[in-house]
Design an enzyme around this catalytic site. Structure first.
Site, PDB file in Angstrom:
ATOM      1  N   ASP A   1       0.716  -9.580  14.269  1.00 48.98           N
ATOM      2  CA  ASP A   1       1.855  -8.860  13.681  1.00 48.98           C
ATOM      3  C   ASP A   1       2.102  -7.563  14.455  1.00 48.98           C
ATOM      4  OD1 ASP A   1       3.955  -8.531  11.891  1.00 48.98           O
ATOM      5  OD2 ASP A   1       2.713  -7.618  10.330  1.00 48.98           O
TER       6      ASP A   1
ATOM      7  N   ALA B   1       0.828  -1.204   0.000  1.00 45.44           N
ATOM      8  CA  ALA B   1       0.000   0.000   0.000  1.00 45.44           C
ATOM      9  C   ALA B   1       0.859   1.249   0.000  1.00 45.44           C
ATOM     10  CB  ALA B   1      -0.877  -0.001   1.248  1.00 45.44           C
TER      11      ALA B   1
HETATM   12  P1  ADP Z   1       1.209  -2.224   4.349  1.00 46.01           P
HETATM   13  O1  ADP Z   1      -0.077  -2.824   4.814  1.00 46.01           O
HETATM   14  O2  ADP Z   1       1.414  -2.222   2.867  1.00 46.01           O
HETATM   15  O3  ADP Z   1       2.401  -2.749   5.101  1.00 46.01           O
HETATM   16  P2  ADP Z   1       1.087   0.021   6.132  1.00 46.01           P
HETATM   17  O4  ADP Z   1      -0.227  -0.125   6.822  1.00 46.01           O
HETATM   18  O5  ADP Z   1       2.302  -0.378   6.900  1.00 46.01           O
HETATM   19  O6  ADP Z   1       1.079  -0.682   4.706  1.00 46.01           O
HETATM   20  O7  ADP Z   1       1.224   1.532   5.661  1.00 46.01           O
HETATM   21  C1  ADP Z   1       2.339   1.990   4.926  1.00 46.01           C
HETATM   22  C2  ADP Z   1       2.892   3.262   5.540  1.00 46.01           C
HETATM   23  O8  ADP Z   1       1.883   4.267   5.487  1.00 46.01           O
HETATM   24  C3  ADP Z   1       3.238   3.124   7.008  1.00 46.01           C
HETATM   25  O9  ADP Z   1       4.549   2.680   7.217  1.00 46.01           O
HETATM   26  C4  ADP Z   1       3.059   4.545   7.493  1.00 46.01           C
HETATM   27  O10 ADP Z   1       4.205   5.311   7.195  1.00 46.01           O
HETATM   28  C5  ADP Z   1       1.906   5.047   6.656  1.00 46.01           C
HETATM   29  N1  ADP Z   1       0.604   4.904   7.363  1.00 46.01           N
HETATM   30  C6  ADP Z   1      -0.194   3.802   7.412  1.00 46.01           C
HETATM   31  N2  ADP Z   1      -1.322   4.044   8.118  1.00 46.01           N
HETATM   32  C7  ADP Z   1      -1.232   5.323   8.529  1.00 46.01           C
HETATM   33  C8  ADP Z   1      -2.076   6.200   9.307  1.00 46.01           C
HETATM   34  N3  ADP Z   1      -3.249   5.773   9.793  1.00 46.01           N
HETATM   35  N4  ADP Z   1      -1.667   7.473   9.520  1.00 46.01           N
HETATM   36  C9  ADP Z   1      -0.475   7.892   9.036  1.00 46.01           C
HETATM   37  N5  ADP Z   1       0.369   7.148   8.299  1.00 46.01           N
HETATM   38  C10 ADP Z   1       0.000   5.876   8.049  1.00 46.01           C
END
Ligand code: ADP
Length: 333
Positions: free
Chosen positions: A172, A63
């Site tokens: 996780d 993502a």
């Molecule tokens: P994936 O599911 O592909 O691992 P993540 O959920 O880890 O993706 O999201 C990718 C990046 O986006 C995170 O490392 C963070 O930097 C940012 N991110 C994700 N969710 C949020 C949020 N709710 N608010 C701010 N930044 C976010």
């Protein structure tokens, strides 16, 4: 009694989205924005909402996340964007995330607002956590003080209690999946590996057997293939690892190879550093609590037991305002 009659069923969300969280479709929409450009608005037309896409927040395994503002309001969100066409494994992770995350509502879990899609992408509208992850902060600070560790441990234990109460194991939990809101509160995110335990009449829980998680944070029972399987206590193990990492700035079994991490975890082969980090020393209470969380699964404390532990009364417990002002602007620009 027939043991099979007591065996609960497993629901691991390999299913299609329910109507409730199925993204709405909008074929006329622009693709997700490229990096660092002033973005066109994107909209969920069926719901009549238009989001202006702002700065890049981060990229994950599948993502990309941007800040988004709901047009005509001052409300800001995180827009997590994924391509609708994914490899089957990614697709399953994403469906899990959608199904489980959308049902969570607790102050230390990233709030899931809605999902919609257009052209080739699906957008998740999430609570904005503008201060990065716990991992970023712990790295920047080279560890937290014990009062700060108390503050975050209570918040994470509360979120775990809520998830487990709903039959969800996160599987996780790690510092990179714990985000920080505008007031520096911890918010658990990324439910891509979560699972639902459906309990039988007598509340026996099933034990999941999938290998999942991130090497440094994986409980040893997850690695014992063909044995008992694992259950919600794997999240307590991960909290033990997170507590250790908050106190020392690195996880306890860190090694150059995954096999070595697993060996050290199995044998509980870790030391406490003599340290010069933010609080200069680590109390016996902190060490003993971490050790209890890294016991065999059935010996680990529940979230309620954790917050009643001596560690939380042997020293200062900060209130939110102390944390906000001190941590958000660290280090001073
Ligand atoms: P994936 O599911 O592909 O691992 P993540 O959920 O880890 O993706 O999201 C990718 C990046 O986006 C995170 O490392 C963070 O930097 C940012 N991110 C994700 N969710 C949020 C949020 N709710 N608010 C701010 N930044 C976010």
């Amino acid at each position: 009694r027939d043991a099979n009659a007591l065996r609960p069923r497993v629901h691991d969300f390999k299913v299609k989205p329910t109507a409730q969280v199925k993204p709405t479709r909008d074929k006329d929409h622009p693709p997700p924005p490229p990096n660092n450009v002033t973005e066109p608005p994107c909209s969920d037309r069926r719901e009549g909402a238009v989001y202006q896409v702002g700065k890049l927040l981060g990229k994950g395994g599948f993502a990309i996340c941007y800040e988004g503002k709901l047009a005509g309001t001052t409300k800001r969100y995180a827009l997590k964007i994924v391509k609708s066409q994914m490899q089957p494994k990614m697709e399953q992770k994403f469906q899990t995330e959608l199904q489980i995350h959308s049902k969570m509502r607790q102050q230390n879990i990233v709030q899931f607002h809605r999902a919609f899609s257009f052209e080739n992408c699906t957008y998740l509208v999430l609570e904005l956590c503008p201060n990065g992850s716990l991992m970023d902060m712990v790295k920047r600070r080279k560890g937290l003080t014990e009062p700060e560790v108390r503050f975050y441990s209570v918040q994470i234990a509360g979120a775990i209690k809520y998830m487990h109460g709903k039959g969800i194991i996160h599987r996780d939990l790690k510092m990179g999946n714990i985000f920080l809101d505008k007031n520096m509160n911890a918010k658990i995110g990324d439910f891509g590996l979560a699972a639902l335990l459906v309990t039988g009449k007598d509340m026996h829980t099933i034990r999941r057997t999938t290998l999942c998680g991130t090497p440094n944070y994986i409980a040893p029972e997850i690695l014992e293939k063909g044995k008992k399987g694992h259950d919600h206590m794997v999240d307590i193990w991960s909290l033990g690892i997170i507590m250790y990492a908050m106190l020392t700035s690195k996880p306890p079994f860190q090694s150059s190879t995954t096999d070595e991490i697993y060996r050290r975890a199995r044998e509980r082969d870790y030391d406490w550093p003599v340290r010069d980090g933010p609080s200069g020393y680590i109390s016996q209470e902190a060490k003993e609590l971490v050790a209890r969380m890294l016991e065999d699964a059935d010996m680990r404390p529940s979230p309620d037991d954790i917050v009643k532990d001596e560690f939380f009364v042997c020293g200062y417990m900060p209130i939110a305002a102390d944390i906000t002002s001190k941590l958000r602007d660290y280090p001073p620009e």
